[in-house]
Design an enzyme around this catalytic site. Structure first.
Site, PDB file in Angstrom:
ATOM      1  N   GLY A 154      -4.218   2.465   6.276  1.00 56.12           N
ATOM      2  CA  GLY A 154      -4.555   1.813   5.012  1.00 56.12           C
ATOM      3  C   GLY A 154      -3.990   3.495   3.915  1.00 56.12           C
ATOM      4  O   GLY A 154      -3.064   3.750   4.858  1.00 56.12           O
ATOM      5  N   GLN A 211      -0.012   6.362  -3.601  1.00 51.06           N
ATOM      6  CA  GLN A 211       0.523   6.739  -1.993  1.00 51.06           C
ATOM      7  C   GLN A 211       2.593   5.931  -2.796  1.00 51.06           C
ATOM      8  O   GLN A 211       3.037   6.751  -2.185  1.00 51.06           O
ATOM      9  CB  GLN A 211       0.475   6.319  -0.960  1.00 51.06           C
ATOM     10  CG  GLN A 211      -1.315   7.282  -0.825  1.00 51.06           C
ATOM     11  CD  GLN A 211      -1.575   7.151   0.408  1.00 51.06           C
ATOM     12  OE1 GLN A 211      -2.559   6.236   0.846  1.00 51.06           O
ATOM     13  NE2 GLN A 211      -0.939   7.374   1.665  1.00 51.06           N
ATOM     14  N   CYS A 233      -2.570  10.909   6.927  1.00 57.05           N
ATOM     15  CA  CYS A 233      -1.938  10.592   6.091  1.00 57.05           C
ATOM     16  C   CYS A 233      -0.990  10.339   5.854  1.00 57.05           C
ATOM     17  O   CYS A 233       0.119  10.499   6.491  1.00 57.05           O
ATOM     18  CB  CYS A 233      -2.527  10.653   4.375  1.00 57.05           C
ATOM     19  SG  CYS A 233      -2.298  10.800   3.268  1.00 57.05           S
ATOM     20  N   LEU A 234      -0.819   8.689   5.428  1.00 59.94           N
ATOM     21  CA  LEU A 234       1.271   8.667   5.511  1.00 59.94           C
ATOM     22  C   LEU A 234       1.994   8.892   4.707  1.00 59.94           C
ATOM     23  O   LEU A 234       2.568   9.694   4.863  1.00 59.94           O
ATOM     24  CB  LEU A 234       1.301   7.165   4.758  1.00 59.94           C
ATOM     25  CG  LEU A 234       0.036   6.343   6.147  1.00 59.94           C
ATOM     26  CD1 LEU A 234       0.728   4.929   5.276  1.00 59.94           C
ATOM     27  CD2 LEU A 234       0.965   6.377   7.338  1.00 59.94           C
ATOM     28  N   HIS A 294     -11.373   7.556   1.931  1.00 57.72           N
ATOM     29  CA  HIS A 294     -10.301   8.159   1.881  1.00 57.72           C
ATOM     30  C   HIS A 294      -8.903   8.175   0.913  1.00 57.72           C
ATOM     31  O   HIS A 294      -8.755   8.420   0.298  1.00 57.72           O
ATOM     32  CB  HIS A 294      -9.772   8.108   3.253  1.00 57.72           C
ATOM     33  CG  HIS A 294      -8.176   9.139   3.446  1.00 57.72           C
ATOM     34  ND1 HIS A 294      -7.586   9.865   4.178  1.00 57.72           N
ATOM     35  CD2 HIS A 294      -7.361   8.626   3.442  1.00 57.72           C
ATOM     36  CE1 HIS A 294      -6.770  10.501   4.305  1.00 57.72           C
ATOM     37  NE2 HIS A 294      -5.914   9.524   3.204  1.00 57.72           N
ATOM     38  N   GLU A 295      -9.254   6.572   0.982  1.00 60.77           N
ATOM     39  CA  GLU A 295      -7.911   5.956  -0.028  1.00 60.77           C
ATOM     40  C   GLU A 295      -8.534   5.835  -1.543  1.00 60.77           C
ATOM     41  O   GLU A 295      -7.279   5.466  -2.181  1.00 60.77           O
ATOM     42  CB  GLU A 295      -7.805   4.593   0.569  1.00 60.77           C
ATOM     43  CG  GLU A 295      -7.226   4.071   2.175  1.00 60.77           C
ATOM     44  CD  GLU A 295      -6.308   4.439   2.085  1.00 60.77           C
ATOM     45  OE1 GLU A 295      -5.501   5.572   1.002  1.00 60.77           O
ATOM     46  OE2 GLU A 295      -6.130   5.344   3.735  1.00 60.77           O
ATOM     47  N   HIS A 351      -7.276   9.056  -2.754  1.00 61.37           N
ATOM     48  CA  HIS A 351      -5.749   8.923  -3.371  1.00 61.37           C
ATOM     49  C   HIS A 351      -6.135   7.912  -5.427  1.00 61.37           C
ATOM     50  O   HIS A 351      -4.814   9.173  -5.699  1.00 61.37           O
ATOM     51  CB  HIS A 351      -5.126   8.216  -2.760  1.00 61.37           C
ATOM     52  CG  HIS A 351      -4.799   8.719  -1.056  1.00 61.37           C
ATOM     53  ND1 HIS A 351      -4.101   9.784  -1.326  1.00 61.37           N
ATOM     54  CD2 HIS A 351      -4.828   7.727  -0.153  1.00 61.37           C
ATOM     55  CE1 HIS A 351      -3.586  10.125  -0.154  1.00 61.37           C
ATOM     56  NE2 HIS A 351      -4.143   8.995   0.428  1.00 61.37           N
TER      57      HIS A 351
END
Length: 168
Positions: free
Chosen positions: A46, A51, A92-93, A134-135, A138
């Site tokens: 994701g 991000q 997470c990235l 989660h996304e 962000h």
């Protein structure tokens, strides 16, 4: 398509509130394609536009092993359907190399626009429901580390700051 740079915690730009997309056009679709390329290259499941320092309400997700089920959520909203929660180890990235258990609602409804600007609704479960939440965090300037203890969050922040200094 282009692979984009991903902001890493504790970069303050990750705390920016994303703005709604007013027109789903070719520029937005190109951004979506670049987001998928970036996410797949990392590899991740994701990615939110925040991000990559683009503060628009756009999320791309693909939880398939084969990376062949891309999903796009533009201007997504989530309704919690009941109070049941579940725990997943989230990574997470933007917080590379760290995984922590996070409690989130299990039953949700998502409303969004697809890559063509068409409205859709879904009731995801399991990993997909967790990933969507989660996304969306962000897009609202939150990270999964905001759901864990201050002690764990500070430890992660210090380790990543040290890595960033060593790379500079």
């Amino acid at each position: 398509m282009a692979k984009l740079d991903i902001l890493e915690f504790p970069d303050p730009r990750l705390r920016t509130l994303a703005k709604p997309v007013t027109d789903v056009n070719d520029e937005v679709r190109t951004l979506i394609d670049d987001m998928f390329e970036t996410m797949y290259a990392c590899p991740g499941i994701g990615l939110a536009a925040t991000q990559i320092n683009v503060h628009k309400r756009i999320v791309v997700i693909d939880i398939s092993e084969e990376q062949n089920q891309p999903m796009v959520f533009i201007n997504p909203t989530v309704d919690v359907l009941d109070q049941e929660t579940g725990s997943y180890d989230e990574g997470c990235l933007s917080v590379p190399g760290f995984y922590e258990s996070v409690e989130r609602p299990v039953h949700i409804r998502v409303k969004a626009l697809d890559r063509d600007g068409k409205s859709f609704e879904m009731v995801p479960d399991g990993l997909l429901a967790t990933c969507i939440q989660h996304e969306l965090d962000h897009l609202n300037g939150k990270l999964f580390v905001d759901h864990i203890s201050n002690l764990k969050r500070d430890r992660i922040r210090k380790k990543l700051e040290k890595q960033h200094r060593q790379q500079a």
